[in-house]
Design a protein around this motif. Structure first.
Motif, PDB file in Angstrom:
ATOM      1  N   UNK A 197      18.740 -25.569  10.277  1.00  0.00           N
ATOM      2  CA  UNK A 197      19.577 -24.610   9.702  1.00  0.00           C
ATOM      3  C   UNK A 197      18.565 -23.782   8.946  1.00  0.00           C
ATOM      4  N   UNK A 198      17.517 -24.336   8.330  1.00  0.00           N
ATOM      5  CA  UNK A 198      16.815 -23.434   7.491  1.00  0.00           C
ATOM      6  C   UNK A 198      15.868 -22.422   8.416  1.00  0.00           C
ATOM      7  N   UNK A 199      15.605 -22.733   9.448  1.00  0.00           N
ATOM      8  CA  UNK A 199      15.195 -21.812  10.275  1.00  0.00           C
ATOM      9  C   UNK A 199      16.045 -20.952  10.658  1.00  0.00           C
ATOM     10  N   UNK A 200      17.221 -20.969  10.982  1.00  0.00           N
ATOM     11  CA  UNK A 200      18.254 -20.108  11.357  1.00  0.00           C
ATOM     12  C   UNK A 200      18.677 -19.098  10.012  1.00  0.00           C
ATOM     13  N   UNK A 201      18.773 -19.744   8.878  1.00  0.00           N
ATOM     14  CA  UNK A 201      19.356 -19.048   7.829  1.00  0.00           C
ATOM     15  C   UNK A 201      18.287 -18.660   6.615  1.00  0.00           C
ATOM     16  N   UNK A 202      17.203 -19.331   6.662  1.00  0.00           N
ATOM     17  CA  UNK A 202      16.179 -19.139   5.409  1.00  0.00           C
ATOM     18  C   UNK A 202      16.788 -19.648   4.472  1.00  0.00           C
ATOM     19  N   UNK A 203      16.672 -18.572   3.331  1.00  0.00           N
ATOM     20  CA  UNK A 203      17.168 -19.229   1.984  1.00  0.00           C
ATOM     21  C   UNK A 203      18.649 -19.070   1.976  1.00  0.00           C
ATOM     22  N   UNK A 204      19.182 -18.584   2.864  1.00  0.00           N
ATOM     23  CA  UNK A 204      20.997 -18.415   3.027  1.00  0.00           C
ATOM     24  C   UNK A 204      21.218 -19.879   3.429  1.00  0.00           C
ATOM     25  N   UNK A 205      20.273 -20.699   3.689  1.00  0.00           N
ATOM     26  CA  UNK A 205      20.965 -21.942   4.389  1.00  0.00           C
ATOM     27  C   UNK A 205      21.254 -22.813   2.894  1.00  0.00           C
ATOM     28  N   UNK A 206      20.906 -22.534   1.810  1.00  0.00           N
ATOM     29  CA  UNK A 206      21.191 -23.419   0.494  1.00  0.00           C
ATOM     30  C   UNK A 206      22.763 -23.518   0.453  1.00  0.00           C
ATOM     31  N   UNK A 207      23.460 -22.520   0.698  1.00  0.00           N
ATOM     32  CA  UNK A 207      25.047 -22.689   0.346  1.00  0.00           C
ATOM     33  C   UNK A 207      25.607 -23.424   1.380  1.00  0.00           C
ATOM     34  N   UNK A 208      25.453 -23.131   2.793  1.00  0.00           N
ATOM     35  CA  UNK A 208      26.043 -24.120   3.826  1.00  0.00           C
ATOM     36  C   UNK A 208      25.582 -25.536   3.671  1.00  0.00           C
ATOM     37  N   UNK A 209      24.279 -25.944   3.413  1.00  0.00           N
ATOM     38  CA  UNK A 209      24.025 -27.365   3.284  1.00  0.00           C
ATOM     39  C   UNK A 209      24.672 -27.835   2.300  1.00  0.00           C
ATOM     40  N   UNK A 210      24.809 -27.235   0.865  1.00  0.00           N
ATOM     41  CA  UNK A 210      25.549 -27.823  -0.047  1.00  0.00           C
ATOM     42  C   UNK A 210      26.924 -27.911   0.115  1.00  0.00           C
ATOM     43  N   UNK A 211      27.426 -27.141   0.732  1.00  0.00           N
ATOM     44  CA  UNK A 211      28.767 -27.254   1.206  1.00  0.00           C
ATOM     45  C   UNK A 211      29.082 -28.531   2.191  1.00  0.00           C
ATOM     46  N   UNK A 212      28.237 -28.447   3.113  1.00  0.00           N
ATOM     47  CA  UNK A 212      28.573 -29.797   4.174  1.00  0.00           C
ATOM     48  C   UNK A 212      28.482 -30.808   3.119  1.00  0.00           C
ATOM     49  N   UNK A 213      27.663 -31.104   2.344  1.00  0.00           N
ATOM     50  CA  UNK A 213      27.038 -32.199   1.666  1.00  0.00           C
ATOM     51  C   UNK A 213      28.551 -32.559   0.653  1.00  0.00           C
ATOM     52  N   UNK A 214      29.039 -31.217   0.269  1.00  0.00           N
ATOM     53  CA  UNK A 214      30.170 -31.502  -0.713  1.00  0.00           C
ATOM     54  C   UNK A 214      31.284 -32.195   0.126  1.00  0.00           C
ATOM     55  N   UNK A 215      31.638 -31.510   1.190  1.00  0.00           N
ATOM     56  CA  UNK A 215      32.798 -31.919   2.199  1.00  0.00           C
ATOM     57  C   UNK A 215      32.650 -33.471   2.585  1.00  0.00           C
ATOM     58  N   UNK A 216      31.331 -33.560   2.890  1.00  0.00           N
ATOM     59  CA  UNK A 216      30.917 -35.066   3.422  1.00  0.00           C
ATOM     60  C   UNK A 216      31.411 -35.826   2.457  1.00  0.00           C
ATOM     61  N   UNK A 217      31.000 -35.650   1.103  1.00  0.00           N
ATOM     62  CA  UNK A 217      31.074 -36.663   0.150  1.00  0.00           C
ATOM     63  C   UNK A 217      32.450 -36.673  -0.360  1.00  0.00           C
TER      64      UNK A 217
END
Length: 254
Positions: A197-217
């Motif tokens: 995901x970081x390779x695909x989005x670079x710094x823009x990966x922060x929001x998707x990763x955090x949102x995915x973790x939030x939904x998971x939690x």
């Protein structure tokens, strides 16, 4: 176990992951009931392949068709290549948690293969949301967000299956993976997902990763509160919510 045997074992596990999550033709391998917990580390890889197929389809069709029609075809591809596996889980989860009040009632609804009003409504809304978000994703970022969404949505099954127990211990897909996924699988799958995901989005990966973790939690907490663990339908529901959320990040932040 020598190196050749290890490679063969990993290759077989990878094939089983594709067999379980997709309709992609694969070599015929009969796997044991406990194989899902071992192959879960490759779920994100399956997401990478599925998402890449969607991107390839979009790049070919966008030269000849409108964005709306391309988004519809991509969505149909995504539904067909997974055999509606995750959509089925989302619909069943909506019926179960929407219609049931007690744990036993919810589990009974989850086990029922018929779709009810909650399931039908949520399924339509999910498909509509995915379609509109696919249409709205900027073309220059379409590939990165689509691939990332399918990696992270499949990754969500890893933490759920590592941390949460099965709601049913007798049968069901949840009992074949919940609390059976190893720490090594969790670390491997999470590292692969984050790197991709970081390779695909670079710094823009922060929001998707955090949102995915939030939904998971949040979804994990909800499942434990309502039924004391997870079922196979819970994995599908979290998968779909994560996919939609990552698309939304692409539309919102770009």
């Amino acid at each position: 176990m020598n190196t050749i045997q290890q490679i063969r074992r990993l290759s077989n596990e990878m094939v089983v992951a594709f067999q379980f999550l997709t309709r992609i033709p694969t070599p015929s391998i009969v796997f044991e009931a406990d194989a899902l917990s071992r192959v879960a580390k490759f779920f994100s890889l399956v997401g990478l392949v599925v998402g890449s197929g969607a991107v390839l389809l979009q790049k070919v069709l966008i030269l000849h068709l409108s964005r709306q029609l391309v988004a519809l075809i991509v969505l149909i591809y995504l539904v067909l290549i997974t055999g509606c596996l995750h959509e089925d889980g989302l619909a069943d989860a909506a019926d179960g948690f929407g219609g049931g009040r007690t744990k036993d009632q919810i589990l009974a609804f989850l086990k029922d293969s018929r779709i009810g009003s909650y399931g039908a409504t949520v399924l339509v809304l999910s498909l509509l949301a995915r379609y509109l978000l696919l249409v709205s994703l900027p073309l220059e970022h379409f590939a990165a967000y689509v691939i990332s969404s399918h990696i992270l949505s499949r990754w969500s099954s890893l933490p759920l299956s590592y941390f949460l127990p099965p709601a049913r211990v007798q049968d069901g897909q949840g009992a074949r993976i919940a609390k059976l996924t190893s720490l090594a699988s969790l670390i491997f799958g999470s590292a692969f997902s984050l790197a991709a995901v970081v390779f695909a989005l670079r710094w823009s990966a922060v929001a998707p990763v955090l949102v995915a973790v939030l939904i998971l939690g949040v979804s994990g907490w909800f499942y434990v509160r309502k039924i004391g663990g997870v079922t196979g339908d819970c994995f599908g529901a979290t998968n779909q919510l994560t996919e939609i959320a990552v698309y939304f990040c692409g539309v919102w932040t770009v």
